[in-house]
Design a protein around this motif. Structure first.
Motif, PDB file in Angstrom:
ATOM      1  N   ASP A  17       0.836  -1.192   0.007  1.00 41.03           N
ATOM      2  CA  ASP A  17       0.035  -0.119   0.053  1.00 41.03           C
ATOM      3  C   ASP A  17       0.876   1.122   0.028  1.00 41.03           C
ATOM      4  OD1 ASP A  17      -0.518   1.086   3.312  1.00 41.03           O
ATOM      5  OD2 ASP A  17       0.902  -0.517   2.593  1.00 41.03           O
ATOM      6  N   TYR A  45     -12.258   6.960  -7.445  1.00 45.60           N
ATOM      7  CA  TYR A  45     -11.782   5.693  -7.009  1.00 45.60           C
ATOM      8  C   TYR A  45     -10.742   5.053  -7.831  1.00 45.60           C
ATOM      9  CZ  TYR A  45     -15.101   6.531  -3.158  1.00 45.60           C
ATOM     10  OH  TYR A  45     -15.713   7.074  -2.097  1.00 45.60           O
ATOM     11  N   SER A  73      -5.121  -3.136  -5.138  1.00 42.94           N
ATOM     12  CA  SER A  73      -5.515  -2.190  -3.787  1.00 42.94           C
ATOM     13  C   SER A  73      -6.462  -1.018  -4.412  1.00 42.94           C
ATOM     14  CB  SER A  73      -3.781  -1.690  -3.871  1.00 42.94           C
ATOM     15  OG  SER A  73      -3.131  -2.408  -3.158  1.00 42.94           O
ATOM     16  N   TRP A  74      -7.230  -0.491  -3.768  1.00 41.56           N
ATOM     17  CA  TRP A  74      -8.256   0.255  -3.877  1.00 41.56           C
ATOM     18  C   TRP A  74      -7.932   1.631  -3.081  1.00 41.56           C
ATOM     19  CZ3 TRP A  74     -12.111   0.392  -7.359  1.00 41.56           C
ATOM     20  CH2 TRP A  74     -12.463  -1.024  -7.837  1.00 41.56           C
ATOM     21  N   TYR A  75      -7.782   2.786  -3.999  1.00 41.62           N
ATOM     22  CA  TYR A  75      -7.649   4.252  -3.101  1.00 41.62           C
ATOM     23  C   TYR A  75      -8.937   5.154  -3.520  1.00 41.62           C
ATOM     24  CZ  TYR A  75      -2.956   2.499  -3.083  1.00 41.62           C
ATOM     25  OH  TYR A  75      -1.593   1.990  -2.755  1.00 41.62           O
ATOM     26  N   GLN A  76      -9.105   6.054  -2.425  1.00 41.93           N
ATOM     27  CA  GLN A  76     -10.027   7.036  -2.794  1.00 41.93           C
ATOM     28  C   GLN A  76      -9.470   8.576  -2.983  1.00 41.93           C
ATOM     29  OE1 GLN A  76     -12.089   9.076   0.587  1.00 41.93           O
ATOM     30  NE2 GLN A  76     -13.872   8.122  -0.083  1.00 41.93           N
ATOM     31  N   GLN A  77      -9.546   8.913  -4.066  1.00 31.74           N
ATOM     32  CA  GLN A  77      -8.958  10.406  -4.289  1.00 31.74           C
ATOM     33  C   GLN A  77     -10.053  11.293  -4.417  1.00 31.74           C
ATOM     34  OE1 GLN A  77      -6.759  11.048  -7.888  1.00 31.74           O
ATOM     35  NE2 GLN A  77      -5.513  12.522  -7.051  1.00 31.74           N
ATOM     36  N   ARG A 106       1.285   5.553   0.606  1.00 29.61           N
ATOM     37  CA  ARG A 106       1.044   6.628   1.419  1.00 29.61           C
ATOM     38  C   ARG A 106       1.250   7.722   0.231  1.00 29.61           C
ATOM     39  NH1 ARG A 106      -2.314   4.226   5.231  1.00 29.61           N
ATOM     40  NH2 ARG A 106      -1.541   2.143   5.353  1.00 29.61           N
ATOM     41  N   PRO A 144      -4.352  10.460  -3.627  1.00 31.46           N
ATOM     42  CA  PRO A 144      -4.985   8.909  -3.093  1.00 31.46           C
ATOM     43  C   PRO A 144      -4.794   8.703  -1.742  1.00 31.46           C
ATOM     44  CG  PRO A 144      -3.897   9.046  -5.494  1.00 31.46           C
ATOM     45  CD  PRO A 144      -3.315  10.387  -4.382  1.00 31.46           C
ATOM     46  N   GLN A 145      -6.000   8.054  -0.930  1.00 28.56           N
ATOM     47  CA  GLN A 145      -5.945   7.415   0.145  1.00 28.56           C
ATOM     48  C   GLN A 145      -6.012   6.060   0.332  1.00 28.56           C
ATOM     49  OE1 GLN A 145      -5.444   9.526   2.975  1.00 28.56           O
ATOM     50  NE2 GLN A 145      -4.993  11.069   1.641  1.00 28.56           N
ATOM     51  N   PHE A 146      -5.317   5.442   0.898  1.00 27.63           N
ATOM     52  CA  PHE A 146      -5.552   3.819   0.747  1.00 27.63           C
ATOM     53  C   PHE A 146      -6.691   3.342   1.318  1.00 27.63           C
ATOM     54  CE2 PHE A 146      -4.148  -0.383   0.293  1.00 27.63           C
ATOM     55  CZ  PHE A 146      -4.175  -0.985   1.619  1.00 27.63           C
TER      56      PHE A 146
END
Lengths: 114, 115
Positions: free
Chosen positions: A101, B89, B33-37, A103, B43-45
């Motif tokens: 993951d 996303y 992996s999924w992220y929110q932007q 950051r 982007p946030q994990f």
């Protein structure tokens, strides 16, 4: 927790000139990766360059190079001979070596002017 | 070689509804992996799936859940949508094994708007 800070929300550079984007990070880890990603208006994140923390030599990819200062926890990106196509958001990212993951920092919007 | 593909590209939902986003990883990748932007942010994990299990999770509520299928494709589900869930996303695929190629390849994202 790891944090990534990009202190320059926006930057601009003249075509063919050189620009440096800053990134600092906070971690207690010793083994990790650092990345610079480019996000053009098309939204797709594109890897620009990657640095492994255990390597002292700074990574270079054509016109893109980094200045990795491990003790200072600094990871700046230098773009030489800037091109109009370099206009995009640039994100610095940190990843622990044993995990996948990432950051991300808040990003720097780079505009290359003709 | 198809890269990471996400569907749909855009989606509009109403508060309280549920949504499912889909991701097909790059050929040969086993981890998604999924992220929110959110607009104007990095982007946030959200979470990561490997071997059909959630391996890591970021600071997101249980309304966010996912699934990985035997062919490594993945879904992101969000229940009880809030206005604050409006975001891009992003799905990223990679190899899990340390020492192999750690580059994550991203899809073009799904733009979710909650009204």
């Amino acid at each position: 927790a790891q944090t990534v800070t990009q202190s320059q929300p926006e930057m601009s550079v003249q075509e063919a000139e050189t620009v440096t984007l800053s990134c600092t990070y906070d971690t207690s880890e010793n083994n990790y990766y650092l990345f610079w990603y480019k996000q053009p208006p098309s939204r797709q994140m594109i890897l620009v360059i990657r640095q492994e923390a255990y390597k002292q030599q700074n990574a270079t990819e054509n016109r893109f190079s980094v200045n990795f200062q491990k003790a200072a926890k600094s990871f700046s990106l230098k773009i030489s001979d800037s091109q109009l196509g370099d206009t995009a958001m640039y994100f610095c990212a940190f990843m622990k070596r044993e995990l996948n993951d990432m950051r991300f920092g808040a990003g720097t919007r780079l505009t290359v002017k003709p | 070689d198809a890269g990471v593909t996400q569907s749909p590209t855009h989606l509009i939902k109403t508060r309280g509804q549920q949504v499912t986003l889909r991701c097909s990883p790059k050929s040969g990748h086993d981890t998604v992996s999924w992220y929110q932007q959110a607009l104007g942010q990095g982007p946030q994990f959200i979470f990561q799936y490997y071997e059909e299990e959630e391996r890591q999770r970021g600071n997101f509520p249980d309304r966010f859940s996912g699934h990985q299928f035997p062919n490594y494709s993945s879904e992101l589900n969000v229940n009880a949508l809030l206005l604050g869930d409006s975001a891009l996303y992003l799905c990223a695929s990679s190899f899990m094994t340390v020492g192999m190629n750690t580059e994550a390849f991203f899809g073009q994202g799904t733009r979710l708007t909650v009204v």
